[in-house]
Design a protein around this motif. Structure first.
Motif, PDB file in Angstrom:
ATOM      1  N   ARG A 131       0.826  -1.211   0.000  1.00  0.00           N
ATOM      2  CA  ARG A 131       0.000   0.000   0.000  1.00  0.00           C
ATOM      3  C   ARG A 131       0.858   1.257   0.000  1.00  0.00           C
ATOM      4  N   ILE A 132       1.870   1.296   0.871  1.00  0.00           N
ATOM      5  CA  ILE A 132       2.726   2.486   0.954  1.00  0.00           C
ATOM      6  C   ILE A 132       3.558   2.631  -0.321  1.00  0.00           C
ATOM      7  N   ALA A 133       4.169   1.543  -0.766  1.00  0.00           N
ATOM      8  CA  ALA A 133       5.028   1.610  -1.959  1.00  0.00           C
ATOM      9  C   ALA A 133       4.240   2.094  -3.173  1.00  0.00           C
ATOM     10  N   LEU A 134       3.056   1.557  -3.376  1.00  0.00           N
ATOM     11  CA  LEU A 134       2.274   1.936  -4.553  1.00  0.00           C
ATOM     12  C   LEU A 134       1.711   3.344  -4.457  1.00  0.00           C
ATOM     13  N   SER A 135       1.751   3.939  -3.272  1.00  0.00           N
ATOM     14  CA  SER A 135       1.318   5.338  -3.131  1.00  0.00           C
ATOM     15  C   SER A 135       2.428   6.318  -3.509  1.00  0.00           C
ATOM     16  N   LEU A 136       3.667   5.827  -3.637  1.00  0.00           N
ATOM     17  CA  LEU A 136       4.790   6.683  -4.007  1.00  0.00           C
ATOM     18  C   LEU A 136       4.778   6.907  -5.519  1.00  0.00           C
ATOM     19  N   ASP A 137       4.934   8.139  -5.919  1.00  0.00           N
ATOM     20  CA  ASP A 137       4.783   8.559  -7.308  1.00  0.00           C
ATOM     21  C   ASP A 137       5.594   7.701  -8.276  1.00  0.00           C
ATOM     22  N   GLY A 138       4.904   7.147  -9.271  1.00  0.00           N
ATOM     23  CA  GLY A 138       5.557   6.402 -10.339  1.00  0.00           C
ATOM     24  C   GLY A 138       5.863   4.959 -10.036  1.00  0.00           C
ATOM     25  N   THR A 139       5.552   4.486  -8.845  1.00  0.00           N
ATOM     26  CA  THR A 139       5.896   3.112  -8.461  1.00  0.00           C
ATOM     27  C   THR A 139       5.025   2.103  -9.187  1.00  0.00           C
ATOM     28  N   THR A 140       5.674   1.054  -9.666  1.00  0.00           N
ATOM     29  CA  THR A 140       4.978  -0.101 -10.222  1.00  0.00           C
ATOM     30  C   THR A 140       5.425  -1.339  -9.461  1.00  0.00           C
ATOM     31  N   GLU A 141       4.624  -2.378  -9.564  1.00  0.00           N
ATOM     32  CA  GLU A 141       4.906  -3.650  -8.899  1.00  0.00           C
ATOM     33  C   GLU A 141       5.063  -4.711  -9.970  1.00  0.00           C
ATOM     34  N   ARG A 142       6.103  -5.553  -9.818  1.00  0.00           N
ATOM     35  CA  ARG A 142       6.277  -6.637 -10.776  1.00  0.00           C
ATOM     36  C   ARG A 142       7.115  -7.751 -10.169  1.00  0.00           C
ATOM     37  N   PRO A 143       7.030  -8.953 -10.748  1.00  0.00           N
ATOM     38  CA  PRO A 143       7.823 -10.074 -10.224  1.00  0.00           C
ATOM     39  C   PRO A 143       9.317  -9.816 -10.409  1.00  0.00           C
ATOM     40  N   HIS A 144      10.085 -10.289  -9.458  1.00  0.00           N
ATOM     41  CA  HIS A 144      11.547 -10.203  -9.519  1.00  0.00           C
ATOM     42  C   HIS A 144      12.082 -11.487  -8.891  1.00  0.00           C
ATOM     43  N   PHE A 145      12.423 -12.451  -9.739  1.00  0.00           N
ATOM     44  CA  PHE A 145      12.799 -13.790  -9.291  1.00  0.00           C
ATOM     45  C   PHE A 145      11.662 -14.331  -8.426  1.00  0.00           C
ATOM     46  N   ASP A 146      11.936 -14.722  -7.180  1.00  0.00           N
ATOM     47  CA  ASP A 146      10.867 -15.263  -6.328  1.00  0.00           C
ATOM     48  C   ASP A 146      10.203 -14.177  -5.479  1.00  0.00           C
ATOM     49  N   ARG A 147      10.553 -12.924  -5.695  1.00  0.00           N
ATOM     50  CA  ARG A 147      10.062 -11.803  -4.888  1.00  0.00           C
ATOM     51  C   ARG A 147       9.151 -10.902  -5.712  1.00  0.00           C
ATOM     52  N   ILE A 148       8.556  -9.935  -5.048  1.00  0.00           N
ATOM     53  CA  ILE A 148       7.808  -8.871  -5.712  1.00  0.00           C
ATOM     54  C   ILE A 148       8.670  -7.618  -5.618  1.00  0.00           C
ATOM     55  N   ALA A 149       8.908  -6.962  -6.751  1.00  0.00           N
ATOM     56  CA  ALA A 149       9.732  -5.747  -6.778  1.00  0.00           C
ATOM     57  C   ALA A 149       8.839  -4.521  -6.917  1.00  0.00           C
ATOM     58  N   PHE A 150       9.264  -3.462  -6.255  1.00  0.00           N
ATOM     59  CA  PHE A 150       8.638  -2.150  -6.375  1.00  0.00           C
ATOM     60  C   PHE A 150       9.684  -1.246  -6.988  1.00  0.00           C
ATOM     61  N   ARG A 151       9.308  -0.540  -8.067  1.00  0.00           N
ATOM     62  CA  ARG A 151      10.303   0.203  -8.831  1.00  0.00           C
ATOM     63  C   ARG A 151       9.729   1.493  -9.392  1.00  0.00           C
ATOM     64  N   VAL A 152      10.639   2.416  -9.673  1.00  0.00           N
ATOM     65  CA  VAL A 152      10.327   3.628 -10.429  1.00  0.00           C
ATOM     66  C   VAL A 152      11.155   3.470 -11.702  1.00  0.00           C
ATOM     67  N   ALA A 153      12.330   4.024 -11.763  1.00  0.00           N
ATOM     68  CA  ALA A 153      13.225   3.778 -12.891  1.00  0.00           C
ATOM     69  C   ALA A 153      14.003   2.482 -12.677  1.00  0.00           C
ATOM     70  N   ARG A 154      14.148   2.065 -11.426  1.00  0.00           N
ATOM     71  CA  ARG A 154      14.806   0.806 -11.063  1.00  0.00           C
ATOM     72  C   ARG A 154      14.183   0.300  -9.764  1.00  0.00           C
ATOM     73  N   ASN A 155      14.501  -0.915  -9.410  1.00  0.00           N
ATOM     74  CA  ASN A 155      13.968  -1.484  -8.167  1.00  0.00           C
ATOM     75  C   ASN A 155      14.481  -0.702  -6.964  1.00  0.00           C
ATOM     76  N   TYR A 156      13.589  -0.461  -6.017  1.00  0.00           N
ATOM     77  CA  TYR A 156      14.016   0.163  -4.767  1.00  0.00           C
ATOM     78  C   TYR A 156      13.626  -0.655  -3.542  1.00  0.00           C
TER      79      TYR A 156
END
Length: 107
Positions: free
Chosen positions: A9-34
């Motif tokens: 919820r918090i990550a997706l509220s940050l401007d430009g953040t997207t969610e996507r799979p990253h190996f066995d994890r879920i990544a939150f990223r703007v221009a790169r994973n953070y």
């Protein structure tokens, strides 16, 4: 007390953040994973600068620790979500988000 849904919820509220799979994890990223969320939702990894990592680990040693490899030496830091307050999680995500967002990097 934080959890995986709080992080999402918090990550997706940050401007430009997207969610996507990253190996066995879920990544939150703007221009790169953070941040990445573990599959069990109990921990997350955050992209900090090495001095921010040292400060977080000193301030909350029961919550934060360096990722145990070369990524950890670059500042990637594991955080246990259950003992983390929502405020601590929000601060960690905003700090990591600034490093991945080219528009906010120098703030």
């Amino acid at each position: 007390m934080a959890n995986g849904e709080t992080l999402r919820r918090i990550a997706l509220s940050l401007d430009g953040t997207t969610e996507r799979p990253h190996f066995d994890r879920i990544a939150f990223r703007v221009a790169r994973n953070y941040a990445t969320l573990a599959p069990d939702g109990l921990s997350a990894n955050f992209r900090f600068l090495p001095d921010e990592q040292a400060f977080k680990c000193m301030l909350l040693p029961a919550v934060f620790s360096p990722v145990p490899n070369a990524w950890g030496r670059q500042g990637w830091t594991q955080g246990l979500l259950e003992p983390m307050t929502e405020e601590d999680l929000e601060d960690a995500l905003e700090t990591a988000w600034r490093h991945a967002n080219p528009k906010r990097r120098h703030r």
